[in-house]
Write a protein that holds these residues in place. Structure first.
Motif, PDB file in Angstrom:
ATOM      1  N   GLN A 185     -11.230 -36.326  30.959  1.00 57.98           N
ATOM      2  CA  GLN A 185     -11.690 -35.673  29.765  1.00 57.98           C
ATOM      3  C   GLN A 185     -11.638 -34.145  29.873  1.00 57.98           C
ATOM      4  OE1 GLN A 185     -15.567 -37.220  28.987  1.00 57.98           O
ATOM      5  NE2 GLN A 185     -14.828 -39.287  28.594  1.00 57.98           N
ATOM      6  N   ALA A 186     -11.241 -33.615  31.005  1.00 61.65           N
ATOM      7  CA  ALA A 186     -11.114 -32.175  31.158  1.00 61.65           C
ATOM      8  C   ALA A 186      -9.942 -31.662  30.330  1.00 61.65           C
ATOM      9  CB  ALA A 186     -10.904 -31.809  32.632  1.00 61.65           C
ATOM     10  N   HIS A 187     -10.050 -30.417  29.900  1.00 62.53           N
ATOM     11  CA  HIS A 187      -9.006 -29.828  29.070  1.00 62.53           C
ATOM     12  C   HIS A 187      -7.728 -29.654  29.884  1.00 62.53           C
ATOM     13  CE1 HIS A 187     -11.365 -28.770  25.479  1.00 62.53           C
ATOM     14  NE2 HIS A 187     -12.369 -28.676  26.328  1.00 62.53           N
ATOM     15  N   GLN A 188      -6.611 -30.045  29.290  1.00 61.31           N
ATOM     16  CA  GLN A 188      -5.325 -29.892  29.951  1.00 61.31           C
ATOM     17  C   GLN A 188      -4.792 -28.470  29.826  1.00 61.31           C
ATOM     18  OE1 GLN A 188      -4.114 -32.291  31.776  1.00 61.31           O
ATOM     19  NE2 GLN A 188      -5.699 -33.767  31.170  1.00 61.31           N
ATOM     20  N   GLN A 189      -5.349 -27.697  28.904  1.00 59.98           N
ATOM     21  CA  GLN A 189      -4.867 -26.339  28.704  1.00 59.98           C
ATOM     22  C   GLN A 189      -5.340 -25.443  29.848  1.00 59.98           C
ATOM     23  OE1 GLN A 189      -6.160 -24.649  25.056  1.00 59.98           O
ATOM     24  NE2 GLN A 189      -4.835 -22.880  25.178  1.00 59.98           N
ATOM     25  N   LYS A 190      -4.530 -24.497  30.243  1.00 59.55           N
ATOM     26  CA  LYS A 190      -4.867 -23.596  31.327  1.00 59.55           C
ATOM     27  C   LYS A 190      -6.016 -22.691  30.918  1.00 59.55           C
ATOM     28  CE  LYS A 190      -2.808 -20.397  34.633  1.00 59.55           C
ATOM     29  NZ  LYS A 190      -1.576 -19.672  35.024  1.00 59.55           N
ATOM     30  N   VAL A 191      -6.944 -22.487  31.848  1.00 58.05           N
ATOM     31  CA  VAL A 191      -8.146 -21.705  31.582  1.00 58.05           C
ATOM     32  C   VAL A 191      -7.960 -20.306  32.158  1.00 58.05           C
ATOM     33  CG1 VAL A 191     -10.636 -21.576  31.939  1.00 58.05           C
ATOM     34  CG2 VAL A 191      -9.547 -23.785  31.602  1.00 58.05           C
ATOM     35  N   HIS A 192      -8.376 -19.317  31.392  1.00 58.64           N
ATOM     36  CA  HIS A 192      -8.252 -17.918  31.814  1.00 58.64           C
ATOM     37  C   HIS A 192      -9.627 -17.270  31.817  1.00 58.64           C
ATOM     38  CE1 HIS A 192      -3.823 -17.998  31.270  1.00 58.64           C
ATOM     39  NE2 HIS A 192      -4.099 -18.766  30.231  1.00 58.64           N
ATOM     40  N   GLY A 193      -9.795 -16.289  32.713  1.00 55.94           N
ATOM     41  CA  GLY A 193     -11.017 -15.497  32.716  1.00 55.94           C
ATOM     42  C   GLY A 193     -11.946 -15.839  33.872  1.00 55.94           C
ATOM     43  N   SER A 194     -12.989 -15.018  34.007  1.00 53.32           N
ATOM     44  CA  SER A 194     -13.992 -15.189  35.054  1.00 53.32           C
ATOM     45  C   SER A 194     -15.353 -14.826  34.491  1.00 53.32           C
ATOM     46  CB  SER A 194     -13.671 -14.319  36.281  1.00 53.32           C
ATOM     47  OG  SER A 194     -13.667 -12.942  35.913  1.00 53.32           O
ATOM     48  N   LEU A 195     -16.403 -15.225  35.201  1.00 53.97           N
ATOM     49  CA  LEU A 195     -17.783 -15.001  34.771  1.00 53.97           C
ATOM     50  C   LEU A 195     -18.560 -14.393  35.928  1.00 53.97           C
ATOM     51  CD1 LEU A 195     -19.911 -15.421  32.513  1.00 53.97           C
ATOM     52  CD2 LEU A 195     -20.424 -17.632  33.562  1.00 53.97           C
ATOM     53  N   CYS A 196     -19.311 -13.341  35.621  1.00 52.15           N
ATOM     54  CA  CYS A 196     -20.130 -12.645  36.606  1.00 52.15           C
ATOM     55  C   CYS A 196     -21.597 -12.937  36.300  1.00 52.15           C
ATOM     56  CB  CYS A 196     -19.853 -11.145  36.578  1.00 52.15           C
ATOM     57  SG  CYS A 196     -20.770 -10.211  37.822  1.00 52.15           S
ATOM     58  N   GLN A 236     -21.576 -10.570  32.705  1.00 50.21           N
ATOM     59  CA  GLN A 236     -20.412 -10.324  31.861  1.00 50.21           C
ATOM     60  C   GLN A 236     -19.335 -11.361  32.136  1.00 50.21           C
ATOM     61  OE1 GLN A 236     -18.535  -6.581  32.730  1.00 50.21           O
ATOM     62  NE2 GLN A 236     -18.332  -7.016  34.914  1.00 50.21           N
ATOM     63  N   ALA A 237     -18.347 -11.385  31.241  1.00 45.91           N
ATOM     64  CA  ALA A 237     -17.155 -12.219  31.390  1.00 45.91           C
ATOM     65  C   ALA A 237     -15.931 -11.332  31.226  1.00 45.91           C
ATOM     66  CB  ALA A 237     -17.139 -13.348  30.358  1.00 45.91           C
ATOM     67  N   GLU A 238     -14.872 -11.682  31.920  1.00 50.46           N
ATOM     68  CA  GLU A 238     -13.654 -10.868  31.903  1.00 50.46           C
ATOM     69  C   GLU A 238     -12.430 -11.746  31.689  1.00 50.46           C
ATOM     70  OE1 GLU A 238     -13.492  -8.768  35.565  1.00 50.46           O
ATOM     71  OE2 GLU A 238     -15.189  -7.446  35.101  1.00 50.46           O
ATOM     72  N   GLY A 239     -11.450 -11.181  30.971  1.00 52.98           N
ATOM     73  CA  GLY A 239     -10.146 -11.824  30.811  1.00 52.98           C
ATOM     74  C   GLY A 239     -10.166 -13.115  30.025  1.00 52.98           C
ATOM     75  N   LEU A 240     -11.035 -13.231  29.035  1.00 49.55           N
ATOM     76  CA  LEU A 240     -11.075 -14.454  28.238  1.00 49.55           C
ATOM     77  C   LEU A 240      -9.875 -14.524  27.307  1.00 49.55           C
ATOM     78  CD1 LEU A 240     -14.862 -14.574  27.283  1.00 49.55           C
ATOM     79  CD2 LEU A 240     -13.712 -15.620  29.240  1.00 49.55           C
ATOM     80  N   ARG A 241      -9.412 -15.731  27.051  1.00 42.10           N
ATOM     81  CA  ARG A 241      -8.282 -15.930  26.158  1.00 42.10           C
ATOM     82  C   ARG A 241      -8.512 -17.214  25.368  1.00 42.10           C
ATOM     83  NH1 ARG A 241      -2.440 -16.085  28.808  1.00 42.10           N
ATOM     84  NH2 ARG A 241      -3.272 -14.092  29.604  1.00 42.10           N
ATOM     85  N   GLY A 242      -8.403 -17.103  24.053  1.00 41.18           N
ATOM     86  CA  GLY A 242      -8.611 -18.260  23.200  1.00 41.18           C
ATOM     87  C   GLY A 242      -7.347 -19.078  23.025  1.00 41.18           C
TER      88      GLY A 242
END
Length: 415
Positions: free
Chosen positions: A120-131, A149-155
């Protein structure tokens, strides 16, 4: 004298009749006749072809839906079943032999349930990080979580701007010895999957139009025992806000709190991973299909959850919805029942399907908790049963083969 007067009149009528002949040659007449006959034969051929298709589709549908109607004492003309149909019939007989009431441990084992959760995990590649930062205050027995904060998020869409926020859940997983003791009399084969419960749930503020949002929100909760820290997992989901509550999960971070030394504030930055579900319970569902009345009968029998402490003012209720091609047809709610480790409902609901074939339907069961006054509700978990779901395909197939007979099976409740 009279005959002499009538003779010229008869001669004129004969001349007029000769002048009324069709002005076409014989070739044109035969060509028109040939075209007419050809069109007539073509129309008859199309009619016969449509009649043949209708008869064959009706026969296939009867074999699929009502193939088990003559299994108890009558023989059908088609005796060549495939291996899959024979297997399903054996499984249906086994379910009837056990009384159609399997034990709670009969749903997938630990390895099978873990594979379902990973699927059930998303097959789409995940971007970004969380501090974020963690701190365990021993003097006050409190766990403090700060989302920085979060960095490099992409929808998923480059045309739409992001409005990110972070949803936090503090999950407590039962110890291994207690899990073995609870399932020792309920499961004969395999071992049970680890079950969790949500201790606390928080949400950060929403930062609009940003792929690198700054949050700076802090949350805390009290821990009654130091040993609880070893069984706590912090799950943080970065979501894209939607005003219709259809938030898109961009990624998640999971932190086993017991594995970290957080006697002092510890700041971490982790990459976002593909989100996956957690097992928070199991639901005993009963399904029955009535093809003549074109109705689907859904029975909610029992709900098993993990309780860390007994709360007499908390009740459970479920919302059962039938969907067809991603469109909601109808939903019904159960009555609220006081929550315990094994909450018994034994409530049955009818869903008419006037224009939608049952093969295109899904059943979505959402379980909520509420207080005695009903002023708040909180989603505990959700499950989906349908033909296009591989994990629930067995229950659906048994229902389709055992027409007009209720089939009960346990399903995992995920969040």
């Amino acid at each position: 004298m009279l005959m002499l007067r009538d003779y010229p009149v008869n001669s004129g009528l004969a001349a007029a009749a000769g002048a009324l002949r069709i002005p076409f040659s014989d070739i044109a007449k035969y060509a028109a006749l040939g075209v007419s006959v050809t069109l007539l034969l073509l129309a008859i051929s199309l009619l016969l072809w449509q009649t043949y298709r209708c008869c064959t589709q009706g026969r296939v549908r009867r074999d699929t839906v009502g193939g088990n109607l003559f299994a108890d004492g009558y023989s059908t003309t088609s005796s060549n079943y495939s291996e899959e149909q024979t297997k399903m019939a054996d499984m249906g007989a086994e379910a009837r032999r056990r009384g159609r009431c399997p034990v709670p441990g009969s749903f997938p084992s630990s390895e099978g349930a873990t594979g379902q959760l990973k699927e059930q995990a998303h097959q789409q590649k995940v971007h970004g990080s969380l501090c974020f930062s963690l701190y365990h205050d021993q003097t006050q027995s409190r766990l403090v979580v700060s989302v920085l904060q979060a960095e490099g998020l992409r929808g998923r869409s480059d045309t739409r701007s992001l409005h990110p926020f972070v949803g936090l859940r503090l999950l407590w997983t039962e110890p291994e010895d207690e899990r073995a003791e609870r399932f020792v009399n309920e499961e004969a084969e395999g071992k049970a999957c680890a079950m969790s419960t949500v201790l606390q749930e928080w949400h950060t503020r929403i930062v609009k139009n940003s792929c690198n949002p700054l949050f700076g929100d802090q949350f805390s909760c009290s821990l009654r025992q130091e040993a609880d820290l070893q069984h706590i997992t912090l799950r943080m989901e970065v979501k894209d806000f939607d005003k219709f509550s259809r938030h898109v999960i961009l990624g998640e971070v999971r932190v086993p709190v017991g594995d970290l030394k957080i006697l002092y504030p510890l700041e971490l930055q982790e990459d976002l991973q593909a989100p996956r579900k957690d097992l928070v319970g199991q639901v005993l569902l009963s399904l029955k299909f009535l093809p003549t009345a074109q109705r689907l009968e859904v029975g909610l029998l029992k709900i098993q959850t993990l309780l860390k402490e007994t709360r007499s003012n908390i009740a459970l209720y479920s919302r059962i919805c039938v969907q067809c091609n991603q469109c909601k047809l109808r939903h019904q709610k159960t009555s609220a029942v006081v929550q315990c480790q094994m909450t018994v409902f034994n409530q049955v609901f009818m869903f008419p399907l006037p224009e939608c074939p049952v093969e295109d339907c899904n059943i979505v069961v959402s379980v909520y908790e509420t207080n005695a006054s009903g002023k708040f509700k909180n989603l505990i978990g959700r499950l989906t049963v349908g033909k296009d779901r591989t994990s629930e395909d067995l229950h659906w197939s048994l229902m389709m083969r055992s027409v007009c007979q209720p089939i009960a099976r346990w399903h995992p409740l995920l969040i």
